[in-house]
Design an enzyme around this catalytic site. Sequence first.
Site, PDB file in Angstrom:
ATOM      1  N   TRP A  38       1.505 -10.461  -7.227  1.00 38.96           N
ATOM      2  CA  TRP A  38       0.415  -9.730  -6.583  1.00 38.96           C
ATOM      3  C   TRP A  38      -0.265  -8.736  -7.534  1.00 38.96           C
ATOM      4  O   TRP A  38      -1.216  -8.084  -7.189  1.00 38.96           O
ATOM      5  CB  TRP A  38       0.922  -8.960  -5.353  1.00 38.96           C
ATOM      6  CG  TRP A  38       2.204  -8.242  -5.606  1.00 38.96           C
ATOM      7  CD1 TRP A  38       2.356  -6.984  -6.086  1.00 38.96           C
ATOM      8  CD2 TRP A  38       3.515  -8.760  -5.380  1.00 38.96           C
ATOM      9  NE1 TRP A  38       3.688  -6.679  -6.177  1.00 38.96           N
ATOM     10  CE2 TRP A  38       4.416  -7.751  -5.739  1.00 38.96           C
ATOM     11  CE3 TRP A  38       4.009  -9.975  -4.901  1.00 38.96           C
ATOM     12  CZ2 TRP A  38       5.798  -7.923  -5.659  1.00 38.96           C
ATOM     13  CZ3 TRP A  38       5.379 -10.141  -4.808  1.00 38.96           C
ATOM     14  CH2 TRP A  38       6.253  -9.126  -5.180  1.00 38.96           C
ATOM     15  N   ARG A  39       0.243  -8.642  -8.755  1.00 42.35           N
ATOM     16  CA  ARG A  39      -0.341  -7.689  -9.699  1.00 42.35           C
ATOM     17  C   ARG A  39      -1.419  -8.348 -10.536  1.00 42.35           C
ATOM     18  O   ARG A  39      -1.186  -9.424 -11.099  1.00 42.35           O
ATOM     19  CB  ARG A  39       0.734  -7.194 -10.665  1.00 42.35           C
ATOM     20  CG  ARG A  39       1.268  -5.878 -10.261  1.00 42.35           C
ATOM     21  CD  ARG A  39       2.137  -5.312 -11.351  1.00 42.35           C
ATOM     22  NE  ARG A  39       2.977  -4.317 -10.727  1.00 42.35           N
ATOM     23  CZ  ARG A  39       4.044  -3.790 -11.284  1.00 42.35           C
ATOM     24  NH1 ARG A  39       4.409  -4.183 -12.484  1.00 42.35           N
ATOM     25  NH2 ARG A  39       4.746  -2.886 -10.655  1.00 42.35           N
ATOM     26  N   GLU A  55       2.596  -5.180  -0.131  1.00 42.35           N
ATOM     27  CA  GLU A  55       3.240  -3.936   0.320  1.00 42.35           C
ATOM     28  C   GLU A  55       3.885  -4.109   1.694  1.00 42.35           C
ATOM     29  O   GLU A  55       4.955  -3.582   1.953  1.00 42.35           O
ATOM     30  CB  GLU A  55       2.226  -2.771   0.357  1.00 42.35           C
ATOM     31  CG  GLU A  55       1.869  -2.235  -1.014  1.00 42.35           C
ATOM     32  CD  GLU A  55       3.067  -1.658  -1.774  1.00 42.35           C
ATOM     33  OE1 GLU A  55       4.038  -1.215  -1.139  1.00 42.35           O
ATOM     34  OE2 GLU A  55       3.044  -1.676  -3.023  1.00 42.35           O
ATOM     35  N   GLN A  60      11.289  -3.028   3.225  1.00 48.66           N
ATOM     36  CA  GLN A  60      12.641  -3.490   3.575  1.00 48.66           C
ATOM     37  C   GLN A  60      13.089  -4.767   2.871  1.00 48.66           C
ATOM     38  O   GLN A  60      14.121  -5.306   3.191  1.00 48.66           O
ATOM     39  CB  GLN A  60      12.801  -3.768   5.092  1.00 48.66           C
ATOM     40  CG  GLN A  60      11.992  -2.917   6.004  1.00 48.66           C
ATOM     41  CD  GLN A  60      12.704  -1.670   6.398  1.00 48.66           C
ATOM     42  OE1 GLN A  60      13.821  -1.430   5.975  1.00 48.66           O
ATOM     43  NE2 GLN A  60      12.067  -0.838   7.180  1.00 48.66           N
ATOM     44  N   THR A  61      12.305  -5.326   1.972  1.00 48.03           N
ATOM     45  CA  THR A  61      12.683  -6.599   1.346  1.00 48.03           C
ATOM     46  C   THR A  61      12.442  -6.530  -0.164  1.00 48.03           C
ATOM     47  O   THR A  61      11.466  -5.934  -0.604  1.00 48.03           O
ATOM     48  CB  THR A  61      11.845  -7.754   1.958  1.00 48.03           C
ATOM     49  OG1 THR A  61      11.916  -7.649   3.382  1.00 48.03           O
ATOM     50  CG2 THR A  61      12.373  -9.104   1.552  1.00 48.03           C
ATOM     51  N   LEU A  98      11.989 -13.960   6.583  1.00 47.58           N
ATOM     52  CA  LEU A  98      11.749 -12.739   5.800  1.00 47.58           C
ATOM     53  C   LEU A  98      12.281 -11.494   6.533  1.00 47.58           C
ATOM     54  O   LEU A  98      12.461 -10.444   5.917  1.00 47.58           O
ATOM     55  CB  LEU A  98      10.239 -12.600   5.531  1.00 47.58           C
ATOM     56  CG  LEU A  98       9.769 -11.777   4.345  1.00 47.58           C
ATOM     57  CD1 LEU A  98      10.489 -12.145   3.060  1.00 47.58           C
ATOM     58  CD2 LEU A  98       8.264 -11.936   4.138  1.00 47.58           C
ATOM     59  N   GLY A  99      12.553 -11.639   7.829  1.00 46.61           N
ATOM     60  CA  GLY A  99      13.176 -10.541   8.581  1.00 46.61           C
ATOM     61  C   GLY A  99      12.190  -9.455   9.006  1.00 46.61           C
ATOM     62  O   GLY A  99      11.037  -9.468   8.609  1.00 46.61           O
ATOM     63  N   TYR A 138       3.455   5.776   3.684  1.00 51.65           N
ATOM     64  CA  TYR A 138       3.802   5.229   2.375  1.00 51.65           C
ATOM     65  C   TYR A 138       2.859   4.079   1.997  1.00 51.65           C
ATOM     66  O   TYR A 138       2.293   4.043   0.906  1.00 51.65           O
ATOM     67  CB  TYR A 138       5.266   4.735   2.333  1.00 51.65           C
ATOM     68  CG  TYR A 138       5.481   3.881   1.112  1.00 51.65           C
ATOM     69  CD1 TYR A 138       5.652   4.467  -0.132  1.00 51.65           C
ATOM     70  CD2 TYR A 138       5.411   2.481   1.177  1.00 51.65           C
ATOM     71  CE1 TYR A 138       5.770   3.691  -1.290  1.00 51.65           C
ATOM     72  CE2 TYR A 138       5.522   1.702   0.040  1.00 51.65           C
ATOM     73  CZ  TYR A 138       5.710   2.312  -1.182  1.00 51.65           C
ATOM     74  OH  TYR A 138       5.798   1.552  -2.321  1.00 51.65           O
ATOM     75  N   ASP A 156       8.553   5.302  -2.956  1.00 50.27           N
ATOM     76  CA  ASP A 156       9.497   4.316  -2.395  1.00 50.27           C
ATOM     77  C   ASP A 156      10.908   4.650  -2.887  1.00 50.27           C
ATOM     78  O   ASP A 156      11.124   5.694  -3.524  1.00 50.27           O
ATOM     79  CB  ASP A 156       9.082   2.885  -2.787  1.00 50.27           C
ATOM     80  CG  ASP A 156       9.266   2.613  -4.275  1.00 50.27           C
ATOM     81  OD1 ASP A 156       9.599   3.548  -5.034  1.00 50.27           O
ATOM     82  OD2 ASP A 156       9.085   1.457  -4.697  1.00 50.27           O
ATOM     83  N   CYS A 215      19.534   5.074 -19.776  1.00 50.88           N
ATOM     84  CA  CYS A 215      18.748   6.262 -20.109  1.00 50.88           C
ATOM     85  C   CYS A 215      18.205   6.216 -21.542  1.00 50.88           C
ATOM     86  O   CYS A 215      17.149   6.775 -21.821  1.00 50.88           O
ATOM     87  CB  CYS A 215      19.594   7.520 -19.916  1.00 50.88           C
ATOM     88  SG  CYS A 215      20.141   7.699 -18.211  1.00 50.88           S
ATOM     89  N   CYS A 218      14.743   5.033 -21.534  1.00 54.82           N
ATOM     90  CA  CYS A 218      13.834   5.646 -20.551  1.00 54.82           C
ATOM     91  C   CYS A 218      12.814   6.543 -21.252  1.00 54.82           C
ATOM     92  O   CYS A 218      13.180   7.405 -22.046  1.00 54.82           O
ATOM     93  CB  CYS A 218      14.653   6.458 -19.561  1.00 54.82           C
ATOM     94  SG  CYS A 218      13.639   7.381 -18.396  1.00 54.82           S
TER      95      CYS A 218
HETATM   96  S1  SF4 Z   1      15.066   9.245 -15.215  1.00 56.85           S
HETATM   97 FE1  SF4 Z   1      15.509   8.194 -17.134  1.00 56.85          FE
HETATM   98  S2  SF4 Z   1      16.901   9.562 -18.220  1.00 56.85           S
HETATM   99 FE2  SF4 Z   1      16.857  10.234 -16.097  1.00 56.85          FE
HETATM  100  S3  SF4 Z   1      18.573   9.181 -15.123  1.00 56.85           S
HETATM  101 FE3  SF4 Z   1      16.783   7.891 -14.855  1.00 56.85          FE
HETATM  102  S4  SF4 Z   1      16.856   6.472 -16.583  1.00 56.85           S
HETATM  103 FE4  SF4 Z   1      18.187   8.188 -17.084  1.00 56.85          FE
END
Ligand code: SF4
Length: 366
Positions: A38-39, A55, A60-61, A98-99, A138, A156, A215, A218
């Site tokens: 859908w993007r 959306e 819920q899915t 799909l519920g 939402y 979400d 992390c 991230c």
């Molecule tokens: S926001 Fe990024 S750094 Fe913080 S817990 Fe989540 S993944 Fe780890």
Amino acid sequence: MIPSAAIKKKKHSVTVCGAARPALLLAWYDRHRRRLPWRPLPGEPADPYRVWLSEIMLQQTGVKTVGPYFEKFIARWPDVEALGGASLDEVLRMWAGLGYYSRARNLHACAVVVRRDHGGVFPDTEQGLRALPGIGPYTAAAIAAIAFGRRTMPVDGNIERVVSRLFAVEELLPQAKPLIQELATTLLADSRAGDSAQALMDLGSSICTPKKPTCALCPLNDGCAARARGEQEIFPRKAPKKTGTLRRGAAFVVTRGNELLVRTRPEKGLLGGMTEVPTSDWLAAQDDKAALEQAPASKGIARWHRKTGVVTHVFTHFPLELVVYAAKAPARTRAPEGMRWVPIDTLADEAFPNVMRKVIAHGLGL
Ligand code: SF4
């Protein structure tokens, strides 16, 4: 004691980090965005119909389950005009499996309203969207941001997790929702609001996962409070769940040659308008004898065979346990009032909810 200059410096560095987050997120999104049916492709405008349809399905899915359903709907009804012209029964059949079937009824009702009252064009504000059937706060925010670029943040479950970790939100969910909403809004870029939201959704789904978030990959790891404490997995903090009381009942799988006895549930209420095999009431603490007494009465159906085991299903508000009884009816046995025979090889065309698919599979030994 920490010198005041050091405090000022620290405060300043946190502010800079906070201000940089929207841009960091977008840069990450431009490199790692998920490809979803859908993007639109980068740089292409979003189609409000596809955004809305996805959306509603994603409420819920999960993304994996929704994908094939989304493709089927788009192939059959390529725009809201087409969907608004379909019958509710057709939509329920396509939705089967799909519920959370009230979504399908609202989906159809919404398409009818957009087609009839808005000339087939979705309103482009949160307020206008919220006036449509099945669109809550939402979903309105998600469509407004993603389809129309409105500067709003739909929060979400994925976004809730990322934000609660980033800011180490101690308040318990659901009470923490307004605070998380406020904090999430600080991650919106000045433009590309929809991409900011989708970036956070993608981050939550691929990096900031419920268990063992990665992390190191991230883009927001530098200023993440939960990571700094080494306590990522305790967020979001949640109030203990209340589960509903177990309800029990019986389901009756009756065959006549290659046909199965079914009925349609009332339009209103749980699984409204869906197809089912006859069942007893679903009540807490119901014993098997009371449930069996509610078996469909018909001259031809004489002996019930109780299948070993039970079928279990968990609805939003309660878990259900069904004992399944099977019986064979002789040829030409009439269906009891309000019921009908359908060929077993066309069961896929019926709008059975998942619980009934399980019951039928159990009853027929599939
Ligand atoms: S926001 Fe990024 S750094 Fe913080 S817990 Fe989540 S993944 Fe780890």
